[in-house]
Write an enzyme that holds these catalytic residues in place. Structure first.
Site, PDB file in Angstrom:
ATOM      1  CE  LYS A  64     -14.066   1.870  -2.321  1.00  0.00           C
ATOM      2  NZ  LYS A  64     -13.653   0.493  -2.152  1.00  0.00           N
ATOM      3  CD  GLU A 112      -5.029  10.744   6.927  1.00  0.00           C
ATOM      4  OE1 GLU A 112      -6.253  10.563   6.657  1.00  0.00           O
ATOM      5  OE2 GLU A 112      -4.334   9.914   7.534  1.00  0.00           O
ATOM      6  N   GLY A 143      -9.328   0.561  -2.773  1.00  0.00           N
ATOM      7  CA  GLY A 143      -8.463   1.737  -2.913  1.00  0.00           C
ATOM      8  C   GLY A 143      -7.120   1.400  -3.552  1.00  0.00           C
ATOM      9  CD  GLU A 153      -4.729  -0.530   2.898  1.00  0.00           C
ATOM     10  OE1 GLU A 153      -4.603   0.360   3.741  1.00  0.00           O
ATOM     11  OE2 GLU A 153      -5.085  -0.298   1.731  1.00  0.00           O
ATOM     12  CG  HIS A 198      26.445   2.571  -3.877  1.00  0.00           C
ATOM     13  ND1 HIS A 198      27.804   2.339  -3.922  1.00  0.00           N
ATOM     14  CD2 HIS A 198      25.993   2.382  -5.132  1.00  0.00           C
ATOM     15  CE1 HIS A 198      28.154   2.045  -5.170  1.00  0.00           C
ATOM     16  NE2 HIS A 198      27.068   2.052  -5.924  1.00  0.00           N
ATOM     17  CE  LYS A 223      -8.853   5.206   7.964  1.00  0.00           C
ATOM     18  NZ  LYS A 223      -9.763   4.761   6.912  1.00  0.00           N
TER      19      LYS A 223
END
Ligand code: F6P
Length: 516
Positions: A203, A209, A260, A346, A377, A486
């Site tokens: 966006k 990253e 986002g 978020e 399981h 960040k």
């Protein structure tokens, strides 16, 4: 418009009274025995989704009071404000219009206050779908690599997996999100530049990253004989200028009014559009739009997102359950829990309200889960016999898209059995084989897993998060909580190179020195 926070209403105290006088000792087995109409009263048909809410720890009086609470908090006005284009994301002064991405162009009339936005949506959608069709027809492109993180990864990844039986044969889809180079390296070693299309999905087009992975992908492309970045890279972003500066000429834009985690319906959905084609993507939007219309127009009492969101409030704030487990009984929905985690946590993982006032009650629960029957399981031991009660949300699909005999019947028998076992339990004086029972679950049922039903299921989840966030009084559309890490990472990235630990706490300093 006036929003009243849930804990500031008289009804909040009324609910507390109901909880102390019967709510906390509510027994599902007794409730079913006493009320023949319980399934009917606590089930809800919504577009493409049927919900059985009857195995939840709630009675008719409580449900009624929750509807009253919603009205007192101004839920309907808040919902209408979102659909009118008001800037309800108040900390960023933005409208919240992800629903407009799936609203048909034909709905526009002369009085459409959002006519400009609607026109832009359909221009980009048309261009993006035409591009998707051209990639589908391009036999030289066999591998599509989506590079993005958070909402620019989880939505398209979850949806491409979920709809794998609709995916065009001959195309492989890869999703790279983590800055951990192991992820990109493992994908790149299987690719050839001439056969690969990289979609850089961000966006903001600034996320470290994604930018790091995008640069490494371009370096790999060029150093392995790739010739035409223009043909082999496309960008999906609101920051078209930054994408152009990166050297990408094919860009599909969207707008700051799409969060986002709400962006799979926008250009961010391009991997899905390539995978299932224009018609499939339009059906995906259509399913979501049907759910939007339901949320917008059904009375609260028959409104599935509202009923789910109110149940979430009842569980989080009165029963004080801290988590919800998602159990999709369809292996193609295996990324649904991760997708829903971002959506819920978020959006509503906030400890202050929209005015910045501290909250003295719990907000977003932890979401977690595994597809059935695998989860049985691994984690279901704790759900059946653990010390904490965790409401479970089952998602089942009636018709399979394979013809292996016996499997689907067994799968469905298992999902029914788990919901039943959680509720009825089993008495055993020996202790170890005792199942307390009375453990709540919701059962969401799709007829088939198709683009349409997936769209409806996801829009349902978006709106139920809106409902609880609205009553809690939080801004469900910002995410300031991701920013501090960040900033600190930027500083530590430099310190990792220089070894400078001055001013750091001794734990961080010690770890940094070990890591160098
Ligand atoms: O770090 C959180 C976040 O902002 C998410 O909300 C978002 O989905 C993700 O990062 C990716 O952001 P972008 O699409 O701008 O790269």
């Amino acid at each position: 418009m006036e929003r009243i926070r849930c804990d500031r209403t008289a009804t909040w105290r009324g609910l507390q009274n109901l909880f102390t006088n019967g709510g906390q000792t509510f027994d599902l087995r007794r409730a079913f025995a006493d009320d023949e109409g319980r399934l009917q009263a606590f089930s809800q048909n919504a577009p493409h989704v049927f919900a059985d809410l009857s195995k939840n720890l709630i009675d008719r009086a409580t449900q009624q009071l929750l509807f009253t609470l919603a009205r007192q908090c101004g839920l309907e006005q808040h919902r209408d404000a979102m659909f009118s284009g008001a800037a309800i994301n108040t900390t960023e002064q933005r409208a919240v219009l992800h629903w407009l991405l799936r609203s048909p162009a034909s709905l526009a009339d002369g009085a459409d206050a959002l006519a400009g936005e609607r026109a832009q949506v359909h221009t980009v959608l048309g261009a993006m779908l035409a591009y998707a069709q051209s990639v589908r027809a391009d036999d030289a492109i066999t591998d599509i690599v989506n590079i993005g993180i958070g909402g620019s990864d989880l939505g398209p990844q979850m949806a491409v997996l979920a709809l794998d039986s609709f995916v065009l044969p001959g195309k492989r889809f890869h999703f790279v999100s983590n800055v951990d180079g192991h992820e990109l390296a493992a994908v790149l070693q299987r690719l050839k530049p001439d056969n690969t299309l990289f979609l850089i999905a961000s966006k903001t087009f600034t996320t470290i990253e994604t930018m790091t992975n995008a640069r490494s992908a371009r370096d790999w492309f060029e150093s392995n004989g790739g010739k035409d970045v223009g043909r082999h890279f496309a960008a999906l972003t609101t920051n078209v200028a930054a994408a152009k500066a990166f050297g990408i000429r094919t860009t599909f834009g969207f707008w700051d009014w799409v969060g986002g985690r709400y962006s799979v319906w926008s250009a961010i959905g391009l991997p899905l559009a390539i995978a299932i084609g224009e018609q499939g993507f339009r059906e995906f939007l259509g399913g979501a739009h049907a759910m939007d219309e339901h949320f917008r127009s059904a009375a609260l009492e028959q409104n599935l997102p509202v009923r789910l969101g109110l149940l979430d409030i009842w569980y989080r704030n009165f029963h004080r359950f801290t988590s919800r487990s998602i159990a999709p009984y369809h292996s193609a929905l295996r990324r649904l829990p991760a997708y829903l985690q971002q959506l819920e946590m978020e959006s509503n993982g906030k400890c202050v309200d929209a005015q910045g006032q501290a909250l003295r009650f719990g907000t977003a629960p932890v979401l977690w889960g595994e597809p059935g029957t695998n989860g049985q399981h691994a984690i279901f031991q704790m759900l059946h016999q653990g010390t904490d009660v965790v409401p479970v949300e089952f998602v089942a699909v009636k018709k399979p898209r394979h013809d292996l005999p016996g499997h689907h019947n067994l799968l469905l028998a298992n999902v029914l059995a788990q919901a039943q076992a959680l509720m009825v339990g089993q008495r055993d004086t020996g202790g170890h084989r005792n199942f307390p029972g009375n453990r709540p679950s919701t059962f969401l049922l799709l007829d088939e897993l198709t683009p349409t039903t997936l769209g409806a299921l996801i829009a349902l989840q978006e709106h139920r998060v809106f409902v609880s966030g609205s009553l809690w009084g939080v801004n469900s559309f910002d995410q300031w909580g991701v920013e501090l890490g960040k900033v600190l990472a930027k500083d530590l990235q430099v310190r990792m190179q220089t070894g400078d630990v001055s001013g750091l706490d001794s734990s961080t300093a010690g770890l940094l020195q070990r890591l160098r």
